[in-house]
Scaffold this motif. Structure first.
Motif, PDB file in Angstrom:
ATOM      1  N   PHE A   1       0.850  -1.199   0.000  1.00  0.00           N
ATOM      2  CA  PHE A   1       0.000   0.000   0.000  1.00  0.00           C
ATOM      3  C   PHE A   1       0.886   1.250   0.000  1.00  0.00           C
ATOM      4  CE2 PHE A   1      -2.576  -3.324   2.056  1.00  0.00           C
ATOM      5  CZ  PHE A   1      -3.729  -3.265   1.288  1.00  0.00           C
TER       6      PHE A   1
ATOM      7  N   SER B   1      -6.957   5.128   2.236  1.00  0.00           N
ATOM      8  CA  SER B   1      -6.687   5.306   0.807  1.00  0.00           C
ATOM      9  C   SER B   1      -7.665   6.307   0.200  1.00  0.00           C
ATOM     10  CB  SER B   1      -6.823   3.965   0.075  1.00  0.00           C
ATOM     11  OG  SER B   1      -6.634   4.134  -1.317  1.00  0.00           O
TER      12      SER B   1
ATOM     13  N   HIS C   1      -9.052   0.078  -4.895  1.00  0.00           N
ATOM     14  CA  HIS C   1      -8.568  -0.236  -3.554  1.00  0.00           C
ATOM     15  C   HIS C   1      -9.010  -1.632  -3.114  1.00  0.00           C
ATOM     16  CE1 HIS C   1      -6.873   0.516   0.330  1.00  0.00           C
ATOM     17  NE2 HIS C   1      -8.032   0.301   0.933  1.00  0.00           N
TER      18      HIS C   1
END
Length: 422
Positions: A323, A340, A347
């Motif tokens: 990530f 995010s 995602h």
């Protein structure tokens, strides 16, 4: 890796410099015992960050090594056994970075510190604000000697435009008397902007007004220099201010980083997460993931707490790598948070890849095969705390319903579980 040319006839000194340079993971020493070896190395076409040269060598007793490295436009630092004020002044006028004597271990540490500063300066942007072209060119030439990236402006208004276009500028060096907006007004305008609170500002003036320096400092300047100044004093002020800023950043980072896993901590999550949420103006919401290592207690019980700590470190590293565009936080214990701003579809795909990656990986020297459970909140809410609470409830729903699964809504556990297995 940055190569540093060392030209030194003393084996002991070469060993000291080699060890100190190698202790810095960003520096690689290229050692030469005389002028001839240095000439051969330079002919190879290496791109050197800097050169550390002895002034008196058996085959170059009159400082020819300095002329050699300068002829290749390499920032050069003289390390010599004898101090001579006249020679020192001559060398500084030639363009060497510094003239340091081999007096003690502190001298060698000073050399390495200066070389590392050069490395950092390669990506350090400085704005010079001066209406006099002659003065501006002189200041820029001093800064370029120490490898800074330079931007220029002729008055305060132009400087503000440059700062708006290049928001990663770290330092402003500004004259006081300028048309349109002077240096005193410029520093007040800069400190009015929150994003520029950490910007280093050094004021300059050729007037004899003794009150001016205190006015600058009280308005937010970090330092002040009267013109004309000796270039060594100028560099000392520049370096000291940069080091002070870096020390403050290190202190801040230590307050925001989890010491075990080296990812951000919950304190930073609350501060930065709310800011991310406040900046979100898109139709899609910020996504919050709560991720928990399954059966972590059994690792501590069966393999010991050292193995548990190592597992947390390796798991956190995997999170950071996977990530890399998101905010990764250790929320507490074996629980992590990922925030995010990417599209939900993108995602979710990344989260599914991650849970599969964890399942197929082996952790620590014990080759542990683990799984993790994930709860997601992608709905829009007015505050981060609500999103974390919802994601956390879905995380524990995932753990209660079998673990090793993702829950992104209150009714999709089975569907996402099968999706990530395929």
């Amino acid at each position: 890796m940055n190569k540093v040319l060392v030209v030194e006839d003393s084996l002991t000194v070469r060993k000291i410099l080699s060890k100190l340079l190698e202790d810095n993971p960003y520096l690689t020493p290229i050692l030469c015992k005389d002028f001839a070896e240095a000439t051969q190395e330079l002919k190879k076409g290496h791109d050197f960050l800097a050169a550390i040269v002895d002034l008196n060598l058996p085959d170059a007793p009159n400082g020819e090594s300095v002329d050699l490295s300068l002829s290749y436009s390499i920032p050069t630092l003289v390390l010599t056994g004898n101090f001579d004020e006249f020679t020192r002044a001559q060398l500084l006028d030639l363009g060497v970075l510094d003239y340091i004597t081999k007096e003690s271990r502190y001298s060698y540490n000073q050399v390495i510190k200066l070389i590392d500063r050069l490395r950092k300066n390669l990506t350090t942007k400085v704005l010079v604000v001066e209406d006099s072209v002659t003065s501006r060119n002189y200041i820029c030439s001093l800064l370029k000697k120490f490898q800074f990236q330079i931007y220029e402006a002729s008055d305060g208004l132009e400087a503000l435009n440059v700062l708006s276009e290049h928001q990663d500028i770290r330092m402003v060096i500004s004259d006081h008397r300028m048309p349109n907006m002077d240096g005193y007004e410029l520093i007040k305008a800069i400190r009015h902007e929150r994003r520029m609170q950490d910007l280093i500002f050094i004021g300059l003036s050729g007037t004899n007004d003794g009150v001016l320096s205190s006015k600058f400092i009280k308005s937010g300047a970090n330092d002040f220099l009267s013109k004309p100044f000796y270039h060594e004093e100028f560099f000392c002020r520049v370096m000291q201010n940069l080091e002070a800023q870096e020390m403050i950043q290190t202190i801040r980072q230590s307050a925001n980083i989890d010491p075990l896993t080296q990812v951000y901590n919950r304190r930073y999550l609350i501060e930065q997460g709310e800011e991310i949420l406040a900046q979100d103006t898109s139709t899609s919401a910020v996504t919050v993931c709560m991720i928990d290592i399954d059966n972590f207690k059994s690792v501590n019980d069966n393999q010991g707490h050292k193995a548990g700590d190592m597992l947390l470190q390796e798991f956190a590293t995997l999170l950071k790598e996977h990530f890399s565009d998101d905010l990764v936080v250790r929320y507490g214990g074996e629980e992590f948070t990922v925030i995010s701003t990417r599209t939900l579809k993108e995602h979710l795909g990344n989260v599914s890849q991650f849970i599969n990656l964890v399942r197929s990986s082996r952790f620590t020297q014990h080759e542990l095969n683990i799984t993790c459970s994930i709860g997601i909140c992608a709905e829009k809410h007015t505050n981060l705390e609500t999103q974390i609470d919802i994601a956390d409830k879905r995380l524990y729903q995932a753990k209660r319903t079998g673990k090793d699964r993702i829950i992104a809504s209150d009714s999709n556990a089975k569907q996402l579980h099968h999706t990530c297995l395929n």
